[in-house]
Design a protein around this motif. Structure first.
Motif, PDB file in Angstrom:
ATOM      1  N   LEU A 133    -108.175  82.150  26.532  1.00  0.00           N
ATOM      2  CA  LEU A 133    -107.888  81.440  25.278  1.00  0.00           C
ATOM      3  C   LEU A 133    -106.379  81.434  25.052  1.00  0.00           C
ATOM      4  N   SER A 134    -105.821  80.261  24.814  1.00  0.00           N
ATOM      5  CA  SER A 134    -104.374  80.146  24.637  1.00  0.00           C
ATOM      6  C   SER A 134    -104.079  79.055  23.619  1.00  0.00           C
ATOM      7  N   LEU A 135    -103.286  79.384  22.607  1.00  0.00           N
ATOM      8  CA  LEU A 135    -102.918  78.379  21.602  1.00  0.00           C
ATOM      9  C   LEU A 135    -101.598  78.754  20.950  1.00  0.00           C
ATOM     10  N   GLY A 136    -101.004  77.779  20.294  1.00  0.00           N
ATOM     11  CA  GLY A 136     -99.654  77.955  19.757  1.00  0.00           C
ATOM     12  C   GLY A 136     -99.500  79.167  18.859  1.00  0.00           C
ATOM     13  N   ALA A 137    -100.557  79.549  18.150  1.00  0.00           N
ATOM     14  CA  ALA A 137    -100.463  80.657  17.192  1.00  0.00           C
ATOM     15  C   ALA A 137    -100.879  81.989  17.824  1.00  0.00           C
ATOM     16  N   GLU A 138    -100.901  82.077  19.153  1.00  0.00           N
ATOM     17  CA  GLU A 138    -101.492  83.258  19.795  1.00  0.00           C
ATOM     18  C   GLU A 138    -100.749  84.564  19.493  1.00  0.00           C
ATOM     19  N   GLY A 139     -99.510  84.470  19.050  1.00  0.00           N
ATOM     20  CA  GLY A 139     -98.766  85.683  18.690  1.00  0.00           C
ATOM     21  C   GLY A 139     -99.161  86.235  17.334  1.00  0.00           C
ATOM     22  N   SER A 140     -99.929  85.496  16.547  1.00  0.00           N
ATOM     23  CA  SER A 140    -100.325  86.017  15.229  1.00  0.00           C
ATOM     24  C   SER A 140    -101.794  85.809  14.864  1.00  0.00           C
ATOM     25  N   THR A 142    -105.885  86.196  15.143  1.00  0.00           N
ATOM     26  CA  THR A 142    -106.693  87.349  15.562  1.00  0.00           C
ATOM     27  C   THR A 142    -107.978  86.897  16.250  1.00  0.00           C
ATOM     28  N   ILE A 143    -108.571  87.833  16.977  1.00  0.00           N
ATOM     29  CA  ILE A 143    -109.825  87.521  17.665  1.00  0.00           C
ATOM     30  C   ILE A 143    -110.926  87.162  16.658  1.00  0.00           C
ATOM     31  N   GLY A 144    -110.951  87.843  15.509  1.00  0.00           N
ATOM     32  CA  GLY A 144    -111.961  87.518  14.498  1.00  0.00           C
ATOM     33  C   GLY A 144    -111.822  86.084  14.014  1.00  0.00           C
ATOM     34  N   GLY A 145    -110.571  85.643  13.820  1.00  0.00           N
ATOM     35  CA  GLY A 145    -110.321  84.254  13.397  1.00  0.00           C
ATOM     36  C   GLY A 145    -110.644  83.282  14.523  1.00  0.00           C
ATOM     37  N   ASN A 146    -110.292  83.649  15.748  1.00  0.00           N
ATOM     38  CA  ASN A 146    -110.610  82.791  16.908  1.00  0.00           C
ATOM     39  C   ASN A 146    -112.122  82.587  17.015  1.00  0.00           C
ATOM     40  N   LEU A 147    -112.863  83.686  16.826  1.00  0.00           N
ATOM     41  CA  LEU A 147    -114.324  83.573  16.914  1.00  0.00           C
ATOM     42  C   LEU A 147    -114.876  82.752  15.757  1.00  0.00           C
ATOM     43  N   SER A 148    -114.359  83.024  14.574  1.00  0.00           N
ATOM     44  CA  SER A 148    -114.931  82.385  13.381  1.00  0.00           C
ATOM     45  C   SER A 148    -114.638  80.901  13.312  1.00  0.00           C
ATOM     46  N   THR A 149    -113.569  80.449  14.021  1.00  0.00           N
ATOM     47  CA  THR A 149    -113.294  79.008  14.068  1.00  0.00           C
ATOM     48  C   THR A 149    -113.751  78.406  15.399  1.00  0.00           C
ATOM     49  N   ASN A 150    -114.321  79.245  16.269  1.00  0.00           N
ATOM     50  CA  ASN A 150    -114.619  78.801  17.642  1.00  0.00           C
ATOM     51  C   ASN A 150    -113.393  78.077  18.212  1.00  0.00           C
ATOM     52  N   ALA A 151    -112.288  78.818  18.273  1.00  0.00           N
ATOM     53  CA  ALA A 151    -111.004  78.216  18.661  1.00  0.00           C
ATOM     54  C   ALA A 151    -111.055  77.606  20.062  1.00  0.00           C
ATOM     55  N   GLY A 152    -110.195  76.616  20.251  1.00  0.00           N
ATOM     56  CA  GLY A 152    -110.156  75.892  21.533  1.00  0.00           C
ATOM     57  C   GLY A 152    -108.840  76.137  22.254  1.00  0.00           C
ATOM     58  N   GLY A 153    -107.842  75.296  22.017  1.00  0.00           N
ATOM     59  CA  GLY A 153    -106.546  75.479  22.654  1.00  0.00           C
ATOM     60  C   GLY A 153    -106.444  74.778  23.993  1.00  0.00           C
ATOM     61  N   THR A 154    -105.503  75.280  24.818  1.00  0.00           N
ATOM     62  CA  THR A 154    -105.141  74.525  26.016  1.00  0.00           C
ATOM     63  C   THR A 154    -105.977  74.875  27.255  1.00  0.00           C
ATOM     64  N   GLY A 155    -106.776  75.926  27.198  1.00  0.00           N
ATOM     65  CA  GLY A 155    -107.523  76.333  28.401  1.00  0.00           C
ATOM     66  C   GLY A 155    -108.967  75.869  28.440  1.00  0.00           C
ATOM     67  N   VAL A 156    -109.374  75.091  27.431  1.00  0.00           N
ATOM     68  CA  VAL A 156    -110.799  74.723  27.305  1.00  0.00           C
ATOM     69  C   VAL A 156    -111.292  73.898  28.496  1.00  0.00           C
ATOM     70  N   LEU A 157    -110.415  73.051  28.976  1.00  0.00           N
ATOM     71  CA  LEU A 157    -110.730  72.187  30.112  1.00  0.00           C
ATOM     72  C   LEU A 157    -111.384  72.962  31.255  1.00  0.00           C
ATOM     73  N   ARG A 158    -110.859  74.147  31.540  1.00  0.00           N
ATOM     74  CA  ARG A 158    -111.349  74.952  32.661  1.00  0.00           C
ATOM     75  C   ARG A 158    -112.314  76.056  32.213  1.00  0.00           C
ATOM     76  N   TYR A 159    -112.032  76.667  31.037  1.00  0.00           N
ATOM     77  CA  TYR A 159    -112.760  77.888  30.675  1.00  0.00           C
ATOM     78  C   TYR A 159    -113.655  77.762  29.442  1.00  0.00           C
ATOM     79  N   GLY A 160    -113.560  76.667  28.726  1.00  0.00           N
ATOM     80  CA  GLY A 160    -114.409  76.503  27.544  1.00  0.00           C
ATOM     81  C   GLY A 160    -113.784  77.070  26.273  1.00  0.00           C
ATOM     82  N   THR A 161    -114.514  76.925  25.162  1.00  0.00           N
ATOM     83  CA  THR A 161    -114.028  77.398  23.861  1.00  0.00           C
ATOM     84  C   THR A 161    -114.394  78.873  23.676  1.00  0.00           C
ATOM     85  N   MET A 162    -114.022  79.405  22.530  1.00  0.00           N
ATOM     86  CA  MET A 162    -114.300  80.823  22.248  1.00  0.00           C
ATOM     87  C   MET A 162    -115.805  81.132  22.398  1.00  0.00           C
ATOM     88  N   ARG A 163    -116.625  80.164  22.060  1.00  0.00           N
ATOM     89  CA  ARG A 163    -118.075  80.345  22.216  1.00  0.00           C
ATOM     90  C   ARG A 163    -118.436  80.674  23.666  1.00  0.00           C
TER      91      ARG A 163
END
Ligand code: FAD
Ligand code: MLT
Ligand code: ZN
Length: 472
Positions: A133-140, A142-163
């Motif tokens: 999982l990689s996105l512009g806000a990755e320095g701040s 959290t994993i709880g927020g990533n999970l709760s929004t099912n975050a995507g970002g730049t790696g989804v093409l190969r690895y999928g979303t947080m789900r």
């Protein structure tokens, strides 16, 4: 229980360090990073363990007080911001910051909800693994927020979303019970897969306190290119070329309009245009391989040669060295921040089938320009997933307030256009407070009914992040 009594009881659970009540310290929790949403709260509670979260939730349930979970507060839809009443309690998860286990053999990492995404990436790298999982806000964020929004970002093409990256969860339910679903199994067909209820629920069904996440083999080879394109359709065709040649080695494919890059060049210090003349569209492409000796530059150059032959690429630079890679990514990752300097940025995060991208851009741009001549359309995003950020800025001499007053009308244009291609009005950011009402017009009514039923089942009193996700 009076608010003062509730504060006293919360303090007994979390201690002095876990309670924020001073107005100057509260301020940062009451607005999002863009200051696009503002709310009120007299108390922010910051538990440090799952048991403390459960005790806090039970206390608030008994007091009939609503909770607003908050992680890094980098969300883009106002989901972590309380309402204006001042009656809600913000539940900050940032003190749940332990990495509980790294298991390289099982390819998993078990982390608490408040761990910052970048720390998970670093912990994976330390054992020669990769957390994608990689996105512009990755320095701040959290994993709880990533999970709760099912975050995507730049790696989804190969690895999928947080789900796709999650194997197990630990969740405090709205009634205070703890669901111990922290298992690292790849297979478990023992009924309904409950973790998927909480992923993407934006804190409306419970509080995620920890997760077991998937790790992947570390990527030791990388090739990165910045490419000028004549059109979005050329980008879609280029994805095909690179997939046919590189298969799974295509790890990122981002598109940016010239307007997006212009804003970065104007506002992000140290950025520069890799080309001598401007182009309408750009792609940032990355290939990755676990092997150090894979000839990824050669693969990329061969793909680009085919693209030039077919008129799909107009110019290209393949990065040499990590400084150039970082400079190219800065042009992409700086867009969100850069747009803030140009007045209100009206954000729309849509997705359509990749095959419809070019038609979507054509139809949407035309309708937007008709509605507001001179509107600056900052369209960019994860085109490989069919996901575009259709962000809008006022015309050069436009007025902030007048532009903002047309936000609903402009959103309708983008969403109607997206909908006409069977797309979704939220690809990766969620609904929060910004899109929950409009959702009623774009979501299947049976799906909405089922969502309301689940909410009633898990949170019958409606104390978990009310006013978010579900339309009234
Ligand atoms: P917050 O903003 O604090 O919360 C988000 C939502 O989750 C809220 O509804 C909140 O109530 C809920 N929540 C938070 N923690 C918990 C918990 N433990 N339990 C239950 N509910 C919880 N997003 C993408 O998907 N892709 C991108 O490419 C992307 N790029 C971004 C770039 C920039 C520059 C910025 C500022 C944001 C970007 N985002 C992107 C949006 C944002 O970073 C993500 O949505 C991120 O996942 C939010 O994490 P957070 O910890 O900040 O969550
Ligand atoms: C991004 O990919 O940069 C964000 O998800 C989009 C945004 O900030 O609007
Ligand atoms: Zn994005």
């Amino acid at each position: 229980m009076t608010p003062t009594e509730l504060s006293a009881r919360l303090r007994e659970v979390v201690g002095e360090a876990g309670l924020v009540t001073e107005p100057d310290q509260l301020a940062g929790y009451l607005t999002d990073w863009r200051d696009a949403y503002r709310g009120n709260a007299a108390v922010v509670v910051r538990p440090a363990t799952t048991a403390e979260v459960a005790a806090v939730v039970s206390l608030c349930r008994d007091a009939g007080v609503a909770l607003v979970p908050q992680g890094g507060n980098t969300g883009l839809c106002g989901g972590a911001v309380p309402d204006a009443s001042g009656d809600q309690v913000v539940l900050s998860l940032t003190r749940l910051r332990r990495i509980r286990e790294v298991d390289p053999a099982n390819q998993t990492i078990t982390v608490e909800a408040g761990v910052v995404l970048q720390q998970v990436q670093q912990a994976a790298a330390a054992v020669d693994r990769f957390f994608p999982l990689s996105l512009g806000a990755e320095g701040s964020c959290t994993i709880g927020g990533n999970l709760s929004t099912n975050a995507g970002g730049t790696g989804v093409l190969r690895y999928g979303t947080m789900r796709d990256l999650t194997l197990g969860l630990e969740v405090v339910l709205p009634d205070g019970r703890i669901w111990h679903g922290l298992r690292g199994l790849r297979k478990d067909n023992t009924g309904y897969d409950l973790k998927h209820l909480f992923i993407g629920a934006e804190g409306t069904l419970g509080v995620i306190t920890a997760a077991v996440l998937k790790l992947y083999p570390a990527l030791h080879g990388r090739a990165t290119a910045w490419i000028a394109l004549p059109s979005p359709q050329a980008a879609v065709d280029l994805i095909e070329i690179l997939r046919a040649r590189g298969g799974d080695r295509l790890t990122a494919f981002e598109i940016m309009s010239r307007q997006s890059v212009d804003f970065v060049l104007r506002h992000v210090p140290g950025t520069r245009d890799p080309f001598t003349s401007p182009h309408d569209w750009y792609a940032l492409v990355e290939l990755g391989d676990t092997r150090t000796d894979a000839d990824l530059d050669g693969l990329l150059e061969a793909g680009l040669a085919e693209a030039f032959d077919r008129g799909l690429a107009l110019d290209a630079v393949v990065a040499s060295g990590s400084a150039q890679v970082a400079a190219l990514w800065a042009l992409r990752e700086g867009i969100s921040e850069a747009q803030n300097h140009e007045g209100p940025s009206l954000k729309h995060d849509v997705t359509v089938p990749v095959s419809s991208i070019a038609a979507l851009v054509e139809r949407t741009d035309r309708a937007l320009q008709e509605a507001v001549p001179g509107i600056r359309i900052v369209v960019y995003g994860h085109i490989g997933d069919g996901n575009l950020h259709y962000n809008l800025s006022k015309p050069v001499d436009g007025d902030d307030e007048e532009f903002r007053s047309r936000a609903d009308e402009l959103a309708r244009i983008v969403y109607d256009s997206t909908s006409s291609f069977d797309g979704s009005i939220s690809a990766e950011h969620g609904l929060g407070q910004s899109k929950r009402d409009v959702m009623a017009d774009y979501k299947d009514p049976v799906a909405l009914d089922l969502m309301r039923g689940l909410k009633d089942l898990l949170d019958p009193v409606g104390l978990m992040n009310p006013g978010k996700v579900l339309p009234d």
